[in-house]
Design an enzyme around this catalytic site. Structure first.
Site, PDB file in Angstrom:
ATOM      1  N   GLY A  39     -67.760 -39.651  33.043  1.00  0.00           N
ATOM      2  CA  GLY A  39     -68.467 -40.861  33.420  1.00  0.00           C
ATOM      3  C   GLY A  39     -69.356 -41.386  32.305  1.00  0.00           C
ATOM      4  N   LYS A  67     -62.445 -38.180  19.152  1.00  0.00           N
ATOM      5  CA  LYS A  67     -63.801 -37.755  18.805  1.00  0.00           C
ATOM      6  C   LYS A  67     -64.020 -36.279  19.154  1.00  0.00           C
ATOM      7  CE  LYS A  67     -67.701 -38.705  20.882  1.00  0.00           C
ATOM      8  NZ  LYS A  67     -68.383 -37.390  20.868  1.00  0.00           N
ATOM      9  N   GLY A  89     -65.191 -46.580  24.330  1.00  0.00           N
ATOM     10  CA  GLY A  89     -64.276 -45.515  23.912  1.00  0.00           C
ATOM     11  C   GLY A  89     -63.406 -45.064  25.086  1.00  0.00           C
ATOM     12  N   HIS A  90     -64.039 -44.856  26.252  1.00  0.00           N
ATOM     13  CA  HIS A  90     -63.270 -44.477  27.440  1.00  0.00           C
ATOM     14  C   HIS A  90     -62.305 -45.607  27.829  1.00  0.00           C
ATOM     15  CE1 HIS A  90     -67.101 -42.080  28.261  1.00  0.00           C
ATOM     16  NE2 HIS A  90     -66.172 -41.161  28.211  1.00  0.00           N
ATOM     17  N   SER A 144     -70.373 -42.457  22.091  1.00  0.00           N
ATOM     18  CA  SER A 144     -70.519 -41.232  22.871  1.00  0.00           C
ATOM     19  C   SER A 144     -71.510 -41.519  23.980  1.00  0.00           C
ATOM     20  CB  SER A 144     -71.085 -40.123  21.968  1.00  0.00           C
ATOM     21  OG  SER A 144     -71.597 -39.063  22.762  1.00  0.00           O
ATOM     22  N   ARG A 201     -73.643 -39.595  24.932  1.00  0.00           N
ATOM     23  CA  ARG A 201     -74.927 -39.001  24.511  1.00  0.00           C
ATOM     24  C   ARG A 201     -75.699 -39.901  23.546  1.00  0.00           C
ATOM     25  NH1 ARG A 201     -71.863 -33.940  25.211  1.00  0.00           N
ATOM     26  NH2 ARG A 201     -72.993 -32.722  26.768  1.00  0.00           N
ATOM     27  N   GLN A 212     -68.901 -26.531  31.837  1.00  0.00           N
ATOM     28  CA  GLN A 212     -68.814 -26.675  30.381  1.00  0.00           C
ATOM     29  C   GLN A 212     -70.177 -26.879  29.715  1.00  0.00           C
ATOM     30  OE1 GLN A 212     -66.137 -30.257  30.872  1.00  0.00           O
ATOM     31  NE2 GLN A 212     -67.243 -31.006  29.083  1.00  0.00           N
ATOM     32  N   VAL A 268     -63.510 -44.636  18.882  1.00  0.00           N
ATOM     33  CA  VAL A 268     -64.025 -46.017  18.853  1.00  0.00           C
ATOM     34  C   VAL A 268     -65.442 -45.960  18.302  1.00  0.00           C
ATOM     35  CG1 VAL A 268     -64.553 -48.053  20.249  1.00  0.00           C
ATOM     36  CG2 VAL A 268     -62.552 -46.661  20.792  1.00  0.00           C
TER      37      VAL A 268
HETATM   38  O1  PAF Z   1     -64.392 -35.020  27.150  1.00  0.00           O
HETATM   39  C1  PAF Z   1     -64.909 -34.970  28.291  1.00  0.00           C
HETATM   40  O2  PAF Z   1     -65.524 -35.928  28.783  1.00  0.00           O
HETATM   41  C2  PAF Z   1     -64.815 -33.677  29.099  1.00  0.00           C
HETATM   42  O3  PAF Z   1     -64.895 -32.561  28.276  1.00  0.00           O
HETATM   43  C3  PAF Z   1     -63.582 -33.616  29.999  1.00  0.00           C
HETATM   44  C4  PAF Z   1     -62.288 -33.594  29.190  1.00  0.00           C
HETATM   45  C5  PAF Z   1     -63.565 -34.798  30.945  1.00  0.00           C
HETATM   46  C6  PAF Z   1     -63.604 -32.336  30.835  1.00  0.00           C
HETATM   47  O4  PAF Z   1     -64.728 -32.284  31.642  1.00  0.00           O
END
Ligand code: PAF
Length: 284
Positions: free
Chosen positions: A31, A149, A36-37, A185, A187, A61, A176
């Site tokens: 999200g 990225k 980029g997404h 990003s 972040r 993660q 991107v």
């Molecule tokens: O790149 C990300 O946003 C995350 O690592 C992913 C691939 C959605 C897995 O949670």
């Protein structure tokens, strides 16, 4: 656009799409969508008939001292952007749907996952590989799209599909960037204007190394010195690693060739930034 926060309606939609013999592309995200997404969604639309975008901030993660609690979340905005960019189904599961109470099986990344990002963020790639495996089983996409990225992540997911014979092709979309070169990003939202200026050290270092390489310097240690010198010109940046590696296993190389990956990670205050370049490709 269909919105699903639980698994049964996702499965029902998938069965219907299969009956119509349509190909599905999955774009997994956490999200806080940015251009980029949305570029990955654009690529997914070229590769399949229907596009699923997942939004799930995957706790597995994140390390205990990382930014899970403050990771940017705005599902209403993500929903609007996904709809506008032609996503067919937005899957935003609750944590209990992805990890029901008692779930404990995890995918372990192995040696390649223990290097670089994996060394700085122990367990990170196991979390990524576990959630991506689950998403692949839920969505059953013909193709899944990831961003360059996060190049070590994309490489590991390709290996996941290969090692487990998962019937999914992995596509990787280019990074991107902002007009000044900063890689997009989620972040970046943490950066102050001054921090953002420091963040430009990564792209400047990559550009300097790419230039030196195209002028004929192929020794990895000399290219690493170029990267280091450039980063040193940004005193607000604390490098985590400078990697000049082969694209399969992310092992350091001595000779940098076409296809060798130059990957950087650095911190600006508490914000981690990563970027990379594949030698022999365009770097804007
Ligand atoms: O790149 C990300 O946003 C995350 O690592 C992913 C691939 C959605 C897995 O949670």
């Amino acid at each position: 656009m269909l919105f699903c926060s639980d698994i049964p309606p996702l499965r029902a939609w998938r069965a219907q799409v299969r009956r119509a013999s349509q190909r599905v592309a999955l774009v997994p995200t956490m999200g806080a969508l940015h251009q980029g997404h949305l570029a990955l969604v654009g690529l997914a639309r070229q590769l399949a008939d229907r596009v699923v975008l997942s939004v799930f901030v995957n706790p597995l993660q994140f390390g205990p001292a990382e930014d899970l609690a403050r990771y940017p979340r705005d599902l209403d905005r993500d929903r609007r952007l996904a709809d506008e960019s032609g996503v067919d189904l937005l899957f935003a599961p609750a944590e209990e749907a992805m990890y029901p109470p008692g779930s404990e099986i995890r995918v372990h990344g192995g040696a390649t996952a223990a290097r670089w990002e994996g060394a700085v963020r122990p367990g990170h790639f196991d979390g990524v590989l576990t959630v991506v495996t689950k998403l692949f089983h839920l969505v059953e996409p013909e193709v899944a799209v990831f961003g360059q990225k996060d190049i070590q992540q994309a490489t590991l997911i390709r290996r996941l599909a290969r090692d487990f014979d998962l019937p999914v092709a992995i596509a990787v979309g280019p990074t991107v960037r902002e007009a000044d070169g900063l890689a997009l990003s989620s972040r970046n939202a943490y950066l102050s204007p001054a921090g953002r200026r420091e963040g430009l050290g990564l792209i400047q270092a990559l550009r300097a190394a790419a230039r030196r390489w195209s002028e004929g310097e192929h020794r990895a240690d000399r290219l690493a010195a170029v990267l280091q010198e450039t980063l040193a010109g940004f005193p607000g940046l604390t490098p985590d690693y400078i990697a000049i590696v082969d694209p399969e296993r992310f092992e350091p190389v001595t000779e940098a060739r076409v296809g060798t990956i130059v990957a950087l990670a650095a911190r600006v205050g508490s914000t981690r930034l990563i970027d990379n370049h594949i030698l022999g490709t365009e770097l804007p």
